[in-house]
Design a protein around this motif. Structure first.
Motif, PDB file in Angstrom:
ATOM      1  N   GLY A   1       0.549  -1.207   0.005  1.00 27.80           N
ATOM      2  CA  GLY A   1       0.025   0.277   0.003  1.00 27.80           C
ATOM      3  C   GLY A   1       0.787   1.308   0.149  1.00 27.80           C
ATOM      4  O   GLY A   1       0.436   2.199   0.554  1.00 27.80           O
ATOM      5  N   LEU A   2       1.796   1.373  -0.578  1.00 27.19           N
ATOM      6  CA  LEU A   2       2.650   2.532  -0.859  1.00 27.19           C
ATOM      7  C   LEU A   2       1.960   3.454  -1.768  1.00 27.19           C
ATOM      8  O   LEU A   2       1.661   3.212  -2.842  1.00 27.19           O
ATOM      9  CB  LEU A   2       3.909   2.398  -1.411  1.00 27.19           C
ATOM     10  CG  LEU A   2       5.061   1.417  -0.523  1.00 27.19           C
ATOM     11  CD1 LEU A   2       6.171   0.832  -1.664  1.00 27.19           C
ATOM     12  CD2 LEU A   2       5.857   2.087   0.295  1.00 27.19           C
ATOM     13  N   GLY A   3       1.625   4.701  -0.968  1.00 33.41           N
ATOM     14  CA  GLY A   3       1.142   5.649  -2.176  1.00 33.41           C
ATOM     15  C   GLY A   3       2.271   6.918  -2.180  1.00 33.41           C
ATOM     16  O   GLY A   3       2.983   6.476  -3.196  1.00 33.41           O
ATOM     17  N   SER A   4       2.188   7.771  -1.575  1.00 32.38           N
ATOM     18  CA  SER A   4       3.434   8.680  -1.714  1.00 32.38           C
ATOM     19  C   SER A   4       4.639   8.249  -0.789  1.00 32.38           C
ATOM     20  O   SER A   4       5.587   8.672  -0.766  1.00 32.38           O
ATOM     21  CB  SER A   4       2.998   9.951  -1.321  1.00 32.38           C
ATOM     22  OG  SER A   4       2.493  10.106   0.187  1.00 32.38           O
ATOM     23  N   CYS A   5       4.394   7.210  -0.036  1.00 26.50           N
ATOM     24  CA  CYS A   5       5.551   6.475   0.826  1.00 26.50           C
ATOM     25  C   CYS A   5       6.397   5.945   0.050  1.00 26.50           C
ATOM     26  O   CYS A   5       6.152   5.670  -1.343  1.00 26.50           O
ATOM     27  CB  CYS A   5       4.941   5.354   1.801  1.00 26.50           C
ATOM     28  SG  CYS A   5       3.745   6.014   3.261  1.00 26.50           S
ATOM     29  N   VAL A   6       7.685   5.817   0.306  1.00 28.68           N
ATOM     30  CA  VAL A   6       8.715   5.102  -0.422  1.00 28.68           C
ATOM     31  C   VAL A   6       9.321   3.849   0.270  1.00 28.68           C
ATOM     32  O   VAL A   6       9.442   4.033   1.506  1.00 28.68           O
ATOM     33  CB  VAL A   6       9.838   5.998  -0.789  1.00 28.68           C
ATOM     34  CG1 VAL A   6      11.037   5.429  -1.541  1.00 28.68           C
ATOM     35  CG2 VAL A   6       9.288   7.356  -1.613  1.00 28.68           C
ATOM     36  N   GLY A   7       9.421   2.685  -0.407  1.00 23.16           N
ATOM     37  CA  GLY A   7       9.935   1.576   0.030  1.00 23.16           C
ATOM     38  C   GLY A   7      11.544   1.558  -0.361  1.00 23.16           C
ATOM     39  O   GLY A   7      11.835   1.781  -1.493  1.00 23.16           O
ATOM     40  N   VAL A   8      12.490   1.533   0.479  1.00 17.59           N
ATOM     41  CA  VAL A   8      14.029   1.525   0.169  1.00 17.59           C
ATOM     42  C   VAL A   8      14.367   0.168   0.500  1.00 17.59           C
ATOM     43  O   VAL A   8      14.301  -0.306   1.660  1.00 17.59           O
ATOM     44  CB  VAL A   8      14.732   2.701   1.006  1.00 17.59           C
ATOM     45  CG1 VAL A   8      16.296   2.699   0.416  1.00 17.59           C
ATOM     46  CG2 VAL A   8      14.107   3.865   0.745  1.00 17.59           C
ATOM     47  N   ALA A   9      15.057  -0.549  -0.488  1.00 18.11           N
ATOM     48  CA  ALA A   9      15.544  -1.882  -0.248  1.00 18.11           C
ATOM     49  C   ALA A   9      17.087  -1.723  -0.561  1.00 18.11           C
ATOM     50  O   ALA A   9      17.624  -1.062  -1.285  1.00 18.11           O
ATOM     51  CB  ALA A   9      15.025  -2.936  -1.267  1.00 18.11           C
ATOM     52  N   LEU A  10      17.801  -2.190   0.604  1.00 17.58           N
ATOM     53  CA  LEU A  10      19.203  -2.427   0.390  1.00 17.58           C
ATOM     54  C   LEU A  10      19.580  -3.803   0.518  1.00 17.58           C
ATOM     55  O   LEU A  10      18.999  -4.801   0.931  1.00 17.58           O
ATOM     56  CB  LEU A  10      20.020  -1.448   1.736  1.00 17.58           C
ATOM     57  CG  LEU A  10      19.730  -0.155   1.678  1.00 17.58           C
ATOM     58  CD1 LEU A  10      20.408   0.516   3.160  1.00 17.58           C
ATOM     59  CD2 LEU A  10      19.965   0.527   0.388  1.00 17.58           C
ATOM     60  N   TYR A  11      20.738  -4.201  -0.121  1.00 20.06           N
ATOM     61  CA  TYR A  11      21.291  -5.697  -0.536  1.00 20.06           C
ATOM     62  C   TYR A  11      22.689  -5.420  -0.474  1.00 20.06           C
ATOM     63  O   TYR A  11      23.524  -4.896  -1.329  1.00 20.06           O
ATOM     64  CB  TYR A  11      20.472  -5.881  -1.580  1.00 20.06           C
ATOM     65  CG  TYR A  11      21.004  -7.610  -2.014  1.00 20.06           C
ATOM     66  CD1 TYR A  11      20.766  -8.618  -0.973  1.00 20.06           C
ATOM     67  CD2 TYR A  11      21.578  -7.945  -3.268  1.00 20.06           C
ATOM     68  CE1 TYR A  11      21.102 -10.003  -1.318  1.00 20.06           C
ATOM     69  CE2 TYR A  11      22.037  -9.171  -3.554  1.00 20.06           C
ATOM     70  CZ  TYR A  11      21.665 -10.262  -2.639  1.00 20.06           C
ATOM     71  OH  TYR A  11      21.929 -11.496  -2.944  1.00 20.06           O
ATOM     72  N   ASP A  12      23.475  -6.562   0.117  1.00 21.20           N
ATOM     73  CA  ASP A  12      24.967  -6.844   0.192  1.00 21.20           C
ATOM     74  C   ASP A  12      24.920  -8.212  -0.254  1.00 21.20           C
ATOM     75  O   ASP A  12      24.604  -9.350   0.602  1.00 21.20           O
ATOM     76  CB  ASP A  12      25.561  -6.651   1.584  1.00 21.20           C
ATOM     77  CG  ASP A  12      26.976  -7.136   1.448  1.00 21.20           C
ATOM     78  OD1 ASP A  12      27.351  -7.937   0.356  1.00 21.20           O
ATOM     79  OD2 ASP A  12      27.706  -6.584   2.239  1.00 21.20           O
ATOM     80  N   GLU A  13      25.191  -8.368  -1.562  1.00 19.37           N
ATOM     81  CA  GLU A  13      25.162  -9.856  -2.093  1.00 19.37           C
ATOM     82  C   GLU A  13      26.075 -10.982  -1.431  1.00 19.37           C
ATOM     83  O   GLU A  13      25.732 -11.873  -0.884  1.00 19.37           O
ATOM     84  CB  GLU A  13      25.354  -9.931  -3.787  1.00 19.37           C
ATOM     85  CG  GLU A  13      25.288 -11.175  -3.975  1.00 19.37           C
ATOM     86  CD  GLU A  13      25.643 -11.138  -5.614  1.00 19.37           C
ATOM     87  OE1 GLU A  13      25.944 -10.209  -6.141  1.00 19.37           O
ATOM     88  OE2 GLU A  13      25.400 -12.474  -6.364  1.00 19.37           O
ATOM     89  N   ARG A  14      27.294 -10.529  -1.177  1.00 23.07           N
ATOM     90  CA  ARG A  14      28.348 -11.365  -0.572  1.00 23.07           C
ATOM     91  C   ARG A  14      28.054 -11.426   0.912  1.00 23.07           C
ATOM     92  O   ARG A  14      28.191 -12.651   1.201  1.00 23.07           O
ATOM     93  CB  ARG A  14      29.861 -10.588  -0.693  1.00 23.07           C
ATOM     94  CG  ARG A  14      30.761 -11.830  -0.370  1.00 23.07           C
ATOM     95  CD  ARG A  14      32.245 -10.980  -0.035  1.00 23.07           C
ATOM     96  NE  ARG A  14      32.632 -10.306  -1.280  1.00 23.07           N
ATOM     97  CZ  ARG A  14      33.770  -9.667  -1.316  1.00 23.07           C
ATOM     98  NH1 ARG A  14      34.512  -9.814  -0.353  1.00 23.07           N
ATOM     99  NH2 ARG A  14      34.031  -8.847  -2.356  1.00 23.07           N
ATOM    100  N   ALA A  15      27.527 -10.381   1.613  1.00 24.40           N
ATOM    101  CA  ALA A  15      27.163 -11.087   2.814  1.00 24.40           C
ATOM    102  C   ALA A  15      25.841 -11.658   3.107  1.00 24.40           C
ATOM    103  O   ALA A  15      25.861 -12.073   4.398  1.00 24.40           O
ATOM    104  CB  ALA A  15      27.225  -9.741   3.951  1.00 24.40           C
ATOM    105  N   GLY A  16      25.033 -11.678   2.101  1.00 26.13           N
ATOM    106  CA  GLY A  16      23.700 -12.144   2.254  1.00 26.13           C
ATOM    107  C   GLY A  16      22.703 -11.469   3.145  1.00 26.13           C
ATOM    108  O   GLY A  16      21.857 -12.085   3.796  1.00 26.13           O
ATOM    109  N   VAL A  17      22.982 -10.092   3.141  1.00 25.89           N
ATOM    110  CA  VAL A  17      22.373  -9.464   3.984  1.00 25.89           C
ATOM    111  C   VAL A  17      21.322  -8.520   3.255  1.00 25.89           C
ATOM    112  O   VAL A  17      21.625  -7.716   2.324  1.00 25.89           O
ATOM    113  CB  VAL A  17      23.164  -8.567   5.028  1.00 25.89           C
ATOM    114  CG1 VAL A  17      22.261  -7.610   5.999  1.00 25.89           C
ATOM    115  CG2 VAL A  17      23.863  -9.521   5.928  1.00 25.89           C
ATOM    116  N   ALA A  18      19.879  -8.380   3.392  1.00 26.29           N
ATOM    117  CA  ALA A  18      19.039  -7.436   2.929  1.00 26.29           C
ATOM    118  C   ALA A  18      18.031  -6.796   3.990  1.00 26.29           C
ATOM    119  O   ALA A  18      17.876  -7.156   5.132  1.00 26.29           O
ATOM    120  CB  ALA A  18      18.176  -8.391   2.080  1.00 26.29           C
TER     121      ALA A  18
END
Lengths: 176, 399
Positions: A45-62
């Protein structure tokens, strides 16, 4: 703060011989979550809100944060509610969970202009611009985005691959 | 009795923290991951306390509360999904009696977690009675409570969502009127007389009744007003109180005292039925023509004007609204930008909800207003409660 590292859900969830479903965790408005186990993080339900996704492939952290407004106007506010403090918080928490800032990549979605009755730049646009500025300050590159427009979005971040799937009300899906 | 908006905010946060503690207990005991969707405090007609529960089958665990907070509390579990919780708790399938005692024990521990923070804040103890197991359909889980001169009650409501199993769990706390009065007894510049909030609720009920009559008149679809509720919650909780279902409807900004936003939302089936009644061509689900959309826009305008003009009449203020904008999107995404605009100036929000229902097509129409918090308080402080029934608006003026 929600950190999904596989320790919290072990008790009694899977009977022997039963296939284990991938963990799936919902991130609410002004909340964030970090996964070190490949769990799927979702927000809706994002309208004007923003979802920010971060990812470090080598560490396997998201990680995923759902921010509502560009920046706080007073003290004592929830940091994850705002584009500046929420994005910064997520970067810090991913590092704390084992990610390296120089390997982090970002994707973002949301920031729609829908139903903005105000004059001047919309809140959605200001949210997006603030996330861009904060990520630039942290030297985290944006490798994919689906922002603006006049429609809502729901997000699904695969903690294993960093793939971000965006779904609209008309069921159109975009994959970043 | 007066309520202080800041104190209401504090207690909503206590309820939210309590719900998070209860959720942690749930996860520890059952292995089922869950999160708190929404926490709010509402002033609602007594017989509609549980109306936010869907019309499904529920099992519940009831408690009496005594001490720093006296009243009643109910934990409601969706019946179907509760089996997964019991299986997690007991390590496998359980017979009916084991399931009931398992859920009662789970409820007992969750309730202890819920009230601990309240007792700490109030610097006193709160005791809860042993759990009583109940089964019912939807809002029948709640009895109307003891007869009282006051037809409305405050209720704290938290919704919990279990991610993988999609089980809905709800916590309701209904403080006794005396206990609530004591909790909120501090008077300040932000205090509002409860009788004015109650009058505003009755006004919303009148508005919904008029709107339902107008929808019936214009579309021929028999429509009834169901519930009126005035809620107060942290601003970021407001969209969480809506789901991701796709709705069609209208949005307006209203200006004056108070200013704010108003949404009229039809689920897609409701929109098709009402639009088809107004425009003589068939509409498929989710595939309305421009004519159908125009009909929805017009009926949204009638409903909106009924509410806004009604408020203006009662508050004796000028309240105008923009032409309706047609909306077609996820409920939560529609609410998000509206409350974000309010959130630039306020941390908590009043939400005015009413619902209309048609038995013939089993659909609902929701009307949701998000007034500016300070302006609503100012308007209410001057509200003459004797005018609360003077909400008439004439639908023929719009056609």
């Amino acid at each position: 703060m929600k950190l999904y590292d596989g320790r919290e859900t072990a008790a009694g969830s899977d009977a022997p011989g039963e296939a284990s479903e991938p963990d799936r965790h919902r991130v609410g408005i002004a909340e964030y979550a970090v996964s070190t186990t490949g769990a799927t993080l979702t927000t809706s339900g994002l309208g004007s809100c923003v979802g920010v996704a971060l990812y470090d492939e080598r560490a396997g952290v998201a990680g995923l944060v759902h921010v509502m407004l560009p920046s706080a106007t007073g003290p004592g506010e929830e940091p994850a509610k705002f584009a500046d403090t929420g994005t910064m918080l997520l970067v810090d928490e991913l590092e704390r969970a084992g990610a390296s800032r120089r390997r982090l990549v970002a994707k973002m979605a949301g920031g729609s202009d829908m139903l903005d009755f105000s004059t001047g730049a919309s809140i959605g646009d200001r949210n997006v611009q603030q996330v861009r500025r904060t990520l630039a300050d942290c030297d985290v590159p944006i490798v994919g985005e689906d922002v603006g427009g006049e429609y809502g979005r729901s997000l699904r971040l695969d903690g294993d691959t960093g793939t971000l799937v965006i779904r609209r009300a008309n069921r159109v899906e975009t994959t970043l | 009795m007066y309520v202080d908006a800041r104190l209401l905010g504090t207690f909503t946060e206590l309820a939210h923290d309590g719900a998070e503690a209860a959720t942690r207990s749930l996860t520890q005991l059952t292995g089922v991951e869950a999160s708190v969707d929404v926490t709010k405090v509402s002033l609602v007609e007594r017989d509609a306390v549980g109306s936010s529960l869907e019309r499904g089958s529920f099992v519940g665990v009831q408690f009496g509360l005594e001490g720093g907070l006296s009243g009643r509390a109910v934990l409601a579990f969706e019946r179907e999904g509760s089996e997964a919780l019991v299986a997690g708790l007991l390590g496998g399938a359980a017979d009916e009696s084991m399931a009931q005692s398992g859920l009662s024990e789970l409820g007992n521990i969750m309730m202890s977690g819920f009230i601990d923070g309240w007792a700490d804040y109030l610097g006193t103890s709160i005791a809860h009675s042993p759990p009583t197991y109940v089964e019912a359909q939807g809002s029948d889980l709640f009895d109307a409570g003891p007869a009282s001169a006051d037809d409305q009650a405050f209720v704290f409501h938290s919704g919990l969502q279990c991610a993988a199993q999609e089980v809905t769990v709800a916590i309701y706390v209904l403080p006794d009127a005396d206990s609530m009065a004591e909790l909120l007894s501090t008077r300040s510049a932000e205090s509002i007389a409860v009788e004015k909030l109650a009058a505003f609720n009755r006004m919303t009920r009148e508005g919904a009744q008029t709107a339902a009559e107008n929808v019936t008149l214009l579309s021929g679809v028999e429509t009834e007003a169901e519930v009126a509720r005035l809620s107060f919650m942290p601003i970021e909780n407001v969209p969480e109180a809506f789901d991701d279902t796709t709705y069609i409807g209208t949005a307006v900004e209203f200006t004056g005292t108070p200013s704010g936003f108003l949404l009229v939302l039809f689920d897609e089936r409701a929109a098709a039925a009402v639009a088809e009644a107004l425009v003589p061509t068939a509409a498929g689900e989710g595939s309305l023509t421009a004519d159908h959309n125009g009909a929805i826009e017009e009926i949204g305008n009638v409903i909106t004007s009924g509410f806004v003009d009604g408020w203006a009449n009662v508050l004796q203020r000028s309240v105008d609204h923009t032409p309706p904008r047609l909306v077609h999107d996820m409920g939560r995404a529609l609410v998000d930008p509206l409350v974000a605009q309010l959130g630039q100036h306020q941390r908590h929000a009043f939400v005015v909800d009413s619902r209309m229902h048609t038995a013939e097509f089993a659909f609902e129409i929701g009307v949701h207003a998000f007034p500016d918090e300070r302006e609503l308080r100012a308007a209410l402080s001057e509200l003459d409660v004797d005018r609360a029934d003077q909400t008439e608006a004439d639908p023929t003026a719009f056609f």
